[in-house]
Design an enzyme around this catalytic site. Sequence first.
Site, short mmCIF file in Angstrom:
data_model
loop_
_atom_site.label_atom_id
_atom_site.label_comp_id
_atom_site.label_asym_id
_atom_site.label_seq_id
_atom_site.Cartn_x
_atom_site.Cartn_y
_atom_site.Cartn_z
N GLU A 10 0.80 -1.23 0.00
CA GLU A 10 0.00 0.00 0.00
C GLU A 10 0.83 1.28 0.00
OE1 GLU A 10 -3.44 0.10 2.69
OE2 GLU A 10 -3.38 -2.08 2.71
N ASP A 83 -2.29 -4.52 3.54
CA ASP A 83 -2.37 -4.73 5.00
C ASP A 83 -3.21 -5.94 5.39
OD1 ASP A 83 -0.75 -2.59 5.42
OD2 ASP A 83 -2.30 -1.22 6.15
N ASP A 85 -5.77 -6.72 7.13
CA ASP A 85 -7.09 -6.52 7.74
C ASP A 85 -8.13 -6.53 6.62
OD1 ASP A 85 -6.68 -4.11 6.47
OD2 ASP A 85 -6.48 -2.92 8.29
N GLU A 87 -9.80 -4.18 5.26
CA GLU A 87 -9.59 -3.11 4.28
C GLU A 87 -8.50 -3.52 3.30
OE1 GLU A 87 -11.26 0.40 3.04
OE2 GLU A 87 -11.71 -0.51 4.98
N TYR A 299 1.56 -5.61 13.51
CA TYR A 299 0.46 -4.84 12.92
C TYR A 299 -0.38 -4.17 14.01
CZ TYR A 299 -3.14 -3.59 9.57
OH TYR A 299 -4.02 -2.90 8.78
N ARG A 301 -3.46 -2.71 13.97
CA ARG A 301 -4.93 -2.74 14.03
C ARG A 301 -5.36 -4.12 14.48
NH1 ARG A 301 -4.00 0.42 9.44
NH2 ARG A 301 -4.62 2.60 9.75
N HIS A 343 -5.08 -11.10 14.48
CA HIS A 343 -3.66 -10.78 14.62
C HIS A 343 -3.25 -10.86 16.08
CE1 HIS A 343 -4.33 -9.24 10.64
NE2 HIS A 343 -5.20 -8.37 11.10
#
Length: 449
Positions: A10, A83, A85, A87, A299, A301, A343
């Site tokens: 990203e 990433d 997640d 998203e 990570y 989040r 995670h």
Amino acid sequence: MSKQYLVIVESPAKAKTIGKYLGKEYTVKACMGHLRDLPKSKLGVDPEQDFEPVYQPIKGKEDIIKDLKKSAKAADTVFLATDPDREGEAISWHLKHLLDLPDEKTRRVTFNEITKKVVQESIQSPRAIDQNLVDAQQARRILDRLVGYELSPLLWKKVRRGLSAGRVQSVATRMVDDREREIEAFEPEEYWTLDVNLLGGHKPFAARYHGKDGKKAELKSQAEVDAVVHETENAAFSVKSVKRTDKQRSPSPPFTTSTMQQEASRKLSMTPRRTMAIAQQLYEGVDIAGEGTVGLITYMRTDSLRLSEEALAEAKSFILGRYGDAYAKTNRYKAKANAQDAHEAIRPSNVRWTPEDLKADLTGEQYRLYRLIWSRFVACQMSNAVYDSVSVEIEASRHDFRASSSSLKFAGYTAVYEEGKDEEKEEKESPLPELQEGDALELKDFAPS
């Protein structure tokens, strides 16, 4: 001729870090987030056709799309490494469609931490795009659009143009309104405390009113306070009992996203947005002298408290080496019932990189946040702190007063970290003199509040 691989991430910072860990046959490029989305000018969702979304490329991203298409065409395999997640999963799914990638050429990889070992292992064990995660993101995005585009025009008409409504703002507004109604309906009740200042062995200390005849009582008016003062001001104060116990305090669990934001707000005065921006930098990679670009934390989040067995073993080895046997204690934390546990908790990717070792290579904000994350992780794998607690019960004319104090006996995890509080403790415990059961005490004065 050797095979050529394209890895799409990203951000440029992440691309730079990962590029150093992979061989020359790997090209790493950044897509700069989402490349296609619902159109801005219209709803973009068809409620009549099972809420089918209509996606289109985002304006201004044409050059990035063109460059990625060219690179993807030349590559034998494309690794979508956005990433880890929902998203990130959706961005990978959009990339696959936007770049016309066939299934046999597409691989999905995720990095819980951006270190050489994890990046190389992840590339060797790719998976398919998780459609459930993609659908979860799409459901949120479509709900945003349906609520926002239906409610926002109402706000413009009734409140002010330019305001937006969405699935989060709408619920938050309702919660604020409900709370405001509770506050308006609240009926205040008078509440008194009565402290007494005493001398024991010529040393001053304070005790708080507890009750009468062994039963707890609350003072709800000045008249009640005056009655207690009247009954005890000429009475003999004496020590009824002294209890000594060892109290243990456990360390806080490692950080999740929300607890990291709260603690950074308390201790570092950072806004949640700033905290996440700095955490993203620490995750994606920082240039460290002698090491190159490395990701310093896992990570950021996550709502899980889980820690890998490898991380637990490394923490134990580090604590044994720096603090000794008495301080090391392996603590495993269970995820909350509604946590998704995708995670690990937020932790340093290498516990041996202490904040002091890295200080010269980090910005002020990066150093402060990394120190917070590192300290919390190390502390959660340490022994309980032990306090010597003393509780004294005092009587005067059938009325009871109580005083307590505690002193640190064994530091345990507090040698590294103590959790911040939103409000400082109002009643500071004053140290107590050496008291024995039956000791007579001298009254100095009363302090009602």
